[in-house]
Write a protein that holds these residues in place. Structure first.
Motif, PDB file in Angstrom:
ATOM      1  N   HIS A  51       0.823  -1.204   0.000  1.00 51.39           N
ATOM      2  CA  HIS A  51       0.000   0.000   0.000  1.00 51.39           C
ATOM      3  C   HIS A  51       0.859   1.256   0.000  1.00 51.39           C
ATOM      4  O   HIS A  51       0.453   2.282  -0.541  1.00 51.39           O
ATOM      5  N   ALA A  52       2.047   1.174   0.564  1.00 49.17           N
ATOM      6  CA  ALA A  52       2.960   2.315   0.512  1.00 49.17           C
ATOM      7  C   ALA A  52       3.355   2.608  -0.926  1.00 49.17           C
ATOM      8  O   ALA A  52       3.409   3.763  -1.350  1.00 49.17           O
ATOM      9  N   ALA A  53       3.614   1.563  -1.694  1.00 46.80           N
ATOM     10  CA  ALA A  53       3.968   1.750  -3.102  1.00 46.80           C
ATOM     11  C   ALA A  53       2.801   2.341  -3.878  1.00 46.80           C
ATOM     12  O   ALA A  53       3.005   3.187  -4.760  1.00 46.80           O
ATOM     13  N   LEU A  54       1.583   1.944  -3.549  1.00 42.64           N
ATOM     14  CA  LEU A  54       0.422   2.533  -4.208  1.00 42.64           C
ATOM     15  C   LEU A  54       0.267   4.005  -3.865  1.00 42.64           C
ATOM     16  O   LEU A  54      -0.038   4.824  -4.735  1.00 42.64           O
ATOM     17  N   ARG A  55       0.484   4.366  -2.598  1.00 40.41           N
ATOM     18  CA  ARG A  55       0.391   5.777  -2.205  1.00 40.41           C
ATOM     19  C   ARG A  55       1.404   6.609  -2.963  1.00 40.41           C
ATOM     20  O   ARG A  55       1.113   7.712  -3.408  1.00 40.41           O
ATOM     21  N   VAL A  56       2.619   6.093  -3.122  1.00 40.73           N
ATOM     22  CA  VAL A  56       3.666   6.815  -3.845  1.00 40.73           C
ATOM     23  C   VAL A  56       3.293   6.936  -5.316  1.00 40.73           C
ATOM     24  O   VAL A  56       3.491   7.978  -5.933  1.00 40.73           O
ATOM     25  N   ALA A  57       2.754   5.881  -5.905  1.00 40.92           N
ATOM     26  CA  ALA A  57       2.373   5.929  -7.314  1.00 40.92           C
ATOM     27  C   ALA A  57       1.281   6.963  -7.552  1.00 40.92           C
ATOM     28  O   ALA A  57       1.319   7.702  -8.534  1.00 40.92           O
ATOM     29  N   VAL A  58       0.320   7.047  -6.660  1.00 43.41           N
ATOM     30  CA  VAL A  58      -0.769   8.011  -6.818  1.00 43.41           C
ATOM     31  C   VAL A  58      -0.248   9.437  -6.605  1.00 43.41           C
ATOM     32  O   VAL A  58      -0.580  10.343  -7.360  1.00 43.41           O
ATOM     33  N   ALA A  59       0.594   9.635  -5.606  1.00 47.60           N
ATOM     34  CA  ALA A  59       1.104  10.977  -5.313  1.00 47.60           C
ATOM     35  C   ALA A  59       2.135  11.425  -6.340  1.00 47.60           C
ATOM     36  O   ALA A  59       2.263  12.621  -6.596  1.00 47.60           O
ATOM     37  N   GLY A  60       2.881  10.503  -6.891  1.00 48.16           N
ATOM     38  CA  GLY A  60       3.877  10.852  -7.895  1.00 48.16           C
ATOM     39  C   GLY A  60       5.229  11.221  -7.333  1.00 48.16           C
ATOM     40  O   GLY A  60       6.201  11.332  -8.059  1.00 48.16           O
ATOM     41  N   ARG A  61       5.308  11.410  -6.031  1.00 48.88           N
ATOM     42  CA  ARG A  61       6.581  11.743  -5.389  1.00 48.88           C
ATOM     43  C   ARG A  61       6.730  10.851  -4.160  1.00 48.88           C
ATOM     44  O   ARG A  61       5.766  10.610  -3.452  1.00 48.88           O
ATOM     45  N   ALA A  62       7.952  10.413  -3.933  1.00 51.43           N
ATOM     46  CA  ALA A  62       8.186   9.512  -2.804  1.00 51.43           C
ATOM     47  C   ALA A  62       7.968  10.199  -1.466  1.00 51.43           C
ATOM     48  O   ALA A  62       7.554   9.572  -0.506  1.00 51.43           O
ATOM     49  N   ASP A  63       8.225  11.484  -1.388  1.00 53.15           N
ATOM     50  CA  ASP A  63       8.068  12.176  -0.111  1.00 53.15           C
ATOM     51  C   ASP A  63       6.646  12.659   0.124  1.00 53.15           C
ATOM     52  O   ASP A  63       6.305  13.079   1.215  1.00 53.15           O
ATOM     53  N   ALA A  64       5.779  12.590  -0.883  1.00 57.26           N
ATOM     54  CA  ALA A  64       4.422  13.105  -0.733  1.00 57.26           C
ATOM     55  C   ALA A  64       3.509  12.148   0.013  1.00 57.26           C
ATOM     56  O   ALA A  64       2.496  12.559   0.538  1.00 57.26           O
ATOM     57  N   ALA A  65       3.834  10.892   0.041  1.00 53.34           N
ATOM     58  CA  ALA A  65       2.935   9.897   0.614  1.00 53.34           C
ATOM     59  C   ALA A  65       3.375   9.404   1.986  1.00 53.34           C
ATOM     60  O   ALA A  65       2.987   8.338   2.405  1.00 53.34           O
ATOM     61  N   VAL A  66       4.167  10.171   2.677  1.00 56.94           N
ATOM     62  CA  VAL A  66       4.668   9.745   3.985  1.00 56.94           C
ATOM     63  C   VAL A  66       3.559   9.901   5.020  1.00 56.94           C
ATOM     64  O   VAL A  66       2.948  10.957   5.134  1.00 56.94           O
ATOM     65  N   LEU A  67       3.303   8.838   5.740  1.00 55.41           N
ATOM     66  CA  LEU A  67       2.339   8.912   6.825  1.00 55.41           C
ATOM     67  C   LEU A  67       3.006   9.562   8.033  1.00 55.41           C
ATOM     68  O   LEU A  67       4.089   9.138   8.444  1.00 55.41           O
ATOM     69  N   PRO A  68       2.404  10.582   8.611  1.00 55.26           N
ATOM     70  CA  PRO A  68       3.006  11.230   9.776  1.00 55.26           C
ATOM     71  C   PRO A  68       3.234  10.265  10.932  1.00 55.26           C
ATOM     72  O   PRO A  68       4.213  10.380  11.661  1.00 55.26           O
ATOM     73  N   MET A  69       2.349   9.290  11.072  1.00 57.96           N
ATOM     74  CA  MET A  69       2.490   8.311  12.147  1.00 57.96           C
ATOM     75  C   MET A  69       3.765   7.488  11.972  1.00 57.96           C
ATOM     76  O   MET A  69       4.451   7.180  12.944  1.00 57.96           O
ATOM     77  N   VAL A  70       4.089   7.163  10.718  1.00 56.90           N
ATOM     78  CA  VAL A  70       5.285   6.365  10.460  1.00 56.90           C
ATOM     79  C   VAL A  70       6.541   7.174  10.772  1.00 56.90           C
ATOM     80  O   VAL A  70       7.522   6.643  11.283  1.00 56.90           O
ATOM     81  N   GLU A  71       6.520   8.469  10.481  1.00 59.04           N
ATOM     82  CA  GLU A  71       7.684   9.305  10.750  1.00 59.04           C
ATOM     83  C   GLU A  71       7.856   9.594  12.240  1.00 59.04           C
ATOM     84  O   GLU A  71       8.973   9.695  12.725  1.00 59.04           O
ATOM     85  N   ALA A  72       6.764   9.737  12.968  1.00 57.49           N
ATOM     86  CA  ALA A  72       6.849  10.103  14.386  1.00 57.49           C
ATOM     87  C   ALA A  72       7.000   8.903  15.311  1.00 57.49           C
ATOM     88  O   ALA A  72       7.501   9.052  16.431  1.00 57.49           O
ATOM     89  N   ALA A  73       6.609   7.729  14.869  1.00 56.86           N
ATOM     90  CA  ALA A  73       6.593   6.550  15.750  1.00 56.86           C
ATOM     91  C   ALA A  73       7.945   6.219  16.368  1.00 56.86           C
ATOM     92  O   ALA A  73       8.009   5.918  17.562  1.00 56.86           O
ATOM     93  N   PRO A  74       9.068   6.253  15.623  1.00 56.87           N
ATOM     94  CA  PRO A  74      10.342   5.917  16.266  1.00 56.87           C
ATOM     95  C   PRO A  74      10.734   6.882  17.382  1.00 56.87           C
ATOM     96  O   PRO A  74      11.244   6.456  18.413  1.00 56.87           O
ATOM     97  N   ARG A  75      10.476   8.164  17.189  1.00 50.24           N
ATOM     98  CA  ARG A  75      10.807   9.133  18.245  1.00 50.24           C
ATOM     99  C   ARG A  75       9.947   8.912  19.475  1.00 50.24           C
ATOM    100  O   ARG A  75      10.433   8.954  20.610  1.00 50.24           O
TER     101      ARG A  75
END
Length: 139
Positions: A51-75
């Motif tokens: 599903h991450a690959a699908l989000r990137v394909a729809v957005a057209g940019r790899a950085d556009a489909a980042v889920l905030p939860m995925v970025e904040a979870a490690p911190r």
């Protein structure tokens, strides 16, 4: 098998790919992307396995489909692990000072288990970044 996955977990279905292709075609019709860009996105969506690959394909940019939860979870997980670890160290020190028994085994397992969980969360974020970069076409 023909039902979409509402929670975006598990395998990508053909319906998920079709919905992504519809969104890409809609973006092309609105003029948000050109024909070449839409063809590239459609090609990525047709071979997407996550599903991450699908989000990137729809957005057209790899950085556009980042889920905030995925970025904040490690911190967040690191902060929680550090707090729980600090509390356990204080409790271990108090038990050792009061009873004179300095058994580090349980403290080791608590800290190790937390470190493994936090490492797993960091690994998921790293995996998500790699998937987005691979779909985008950058190594």
């Amino acid at each position: 098998m023909g039902e979409t996955n509402r929670f975006r977990l598990g395998r990508v279905t053909e319906l998920d790919r079709h919905l992504a292709a519809t969104e890409i075609e809609y973006a092309r019709a609105r003029g948000e992307c050109g024909d070449e860009e839409a063809a590239r996105r459609l090609a990525h969506a047709s071979v997407a396995t996550t599903h991450a690959a699908l989000r990137v394909a729809v957005a057209g940019r790899a950085d556009a489909a980042v889920l905030p939860m995925v970025e904040a979870a490690p911190r967040v997980a690191g902060a929680v692990w550090a707090s729980v670890g600090a509390v356990n160290v204080v409790i271990w020190l108090l038990i050792g000072a009061i009873s004179g028994q300095w058994d580090p085994t349980w403290l080791f397992w608590v800290l190790l288990a937390g470190a493994v969980l936090v490492g797993g969360i960091w690994g998921v974020r790293y995996w998500d970044r790699r998937i987005r970069a691979a779909v985008h076409g950058t190594p």
